[in-house]
Design a protein around this motif. Sequence first.
Motif, short mmCIF file in Angstrom:
data_model
loop_
_atom_site.label_atom_id
_atom_site.label_comp_id
_atom_site.label_asym_id
_atom_site.label_seq_id
_atom_site.Cartn_x
_atom_site.Cartn_y
_atom_site.Cartn_z
N MET A 18 39.64 42.98 40.69
CA MET A 18 40.57 42.58 39.29
C MET A 18 41.98 42.55 39.93
SD MET A 18 40.69 44.65 35.77
CE MET A 18 40.97 46.34 36.54
N ILE A 19 42.21 43.46 40.77
CA ILE A 19 43.57 43.49 41.31
C ILE A 19 43.81 42.18 42.25
CG2 ILE A 19 45.16 44.61 43.05
CD1 ILE A 19 43.65 47.40 42.17
N HIS A 20 42.77 41.90 43.02
CA HIS A 20 43.01 40.80 43.85
C HIS A 20 43.20 39.45 43.04
CE1 HIS A 20 41.38 37.16 46.34
NE2 HIS A 20 42.22 37.71 47.09
N ALA A 21 42.58 39.34 41.96
CA ALA A 21 42.72 38.14 41.12
C ALA A 21 44.17 38.10 40.50
CB ALA A 21 41.70 38.15 40.00
N THR A 22 44.77 39.27 40.20
CA THR A 22 46.01 39.12 39.35
C THR A 22 47.25 38.91 40.54
OG1 THR A 22 45.17 41.01 38.27
CG2 THR A 22 47.52 40.62 38.25
#
Length: 274
Positions: free
Chosen positions: A179-183
């Motif tokens: 989730m963090i990487h996508a953001t």
Amino acid sequence: MAIITLTRGTYSGARDLGQYLERKLGYKLLSRETIIDKLVEYGWVDEKLEKVRHKQLGVLQRMNLEWIHYVACLRAVLSKEAQDEALVYHGNNGQAALLGFPHILSIKVTAGMKYRIKAVMERNEYAIDQKEAIEIIHRIDERRERWSKFLYQTDTNVASAFDMTIDLSRKSIPDAYEMIHATVSLPQFQPTPDSRKVIENLTRAAQLRARIAMEADVVDDEIEVEVSGGALNVKGVVHSQDDADKLREFLSRQPEVHEVVSHLAKAPQEIDTG
């Protein structure tokens, strides 16, 4: 690249998440404890630092010069570490200390009480029982909340204060990473020449503000500095004309400052009615 700040609940797993992000993203990982150790660069020797960090906060405690100087130096150290971005900082209110920096993803890391109790007991090698673990969690939570409100006027329990909230008792660390990487892969988190200039100016301003705190012989409780290129804008309230003159003279001697623009007002004199 981004600056990821993890505001951690007590024993919520933020440290483990930070280490995972460091490995997967290739970002630099910094903890609040590491930043505090670096305060020696600004003259915060162990004795002075311990006095400030362990000072009790009363209900009516106000921000005095000692606290103001502590925050100014902490911001200077963290800004310097964050100037190249690609950073994961786990501590409390990193986004407040880096106010104005672009590309910050602020995350509150939480976990259910059962998860946190287990983490405390494991950390203490099961030498404590569940009741003692709960007392430890509540005590540290309360201290952190009071510090956040006192130093940065923020409430870490308000979800809207963060870009994202992650509950590690409900979501695995690999899932949280995805989730963090996508953001942080989104276009708005990518550096540009303009964003680099903003970070450069904010970092220099933070370092100059810390130097004022630790080296300039003035009462600087209401002083702010802004940097644009080689020009420095100093503004706020001084307590005497002598302080204003000394502050301008001090800043003009700094090698990276080519011009000092002053917008200083003098504090009104208090009238003794006693």
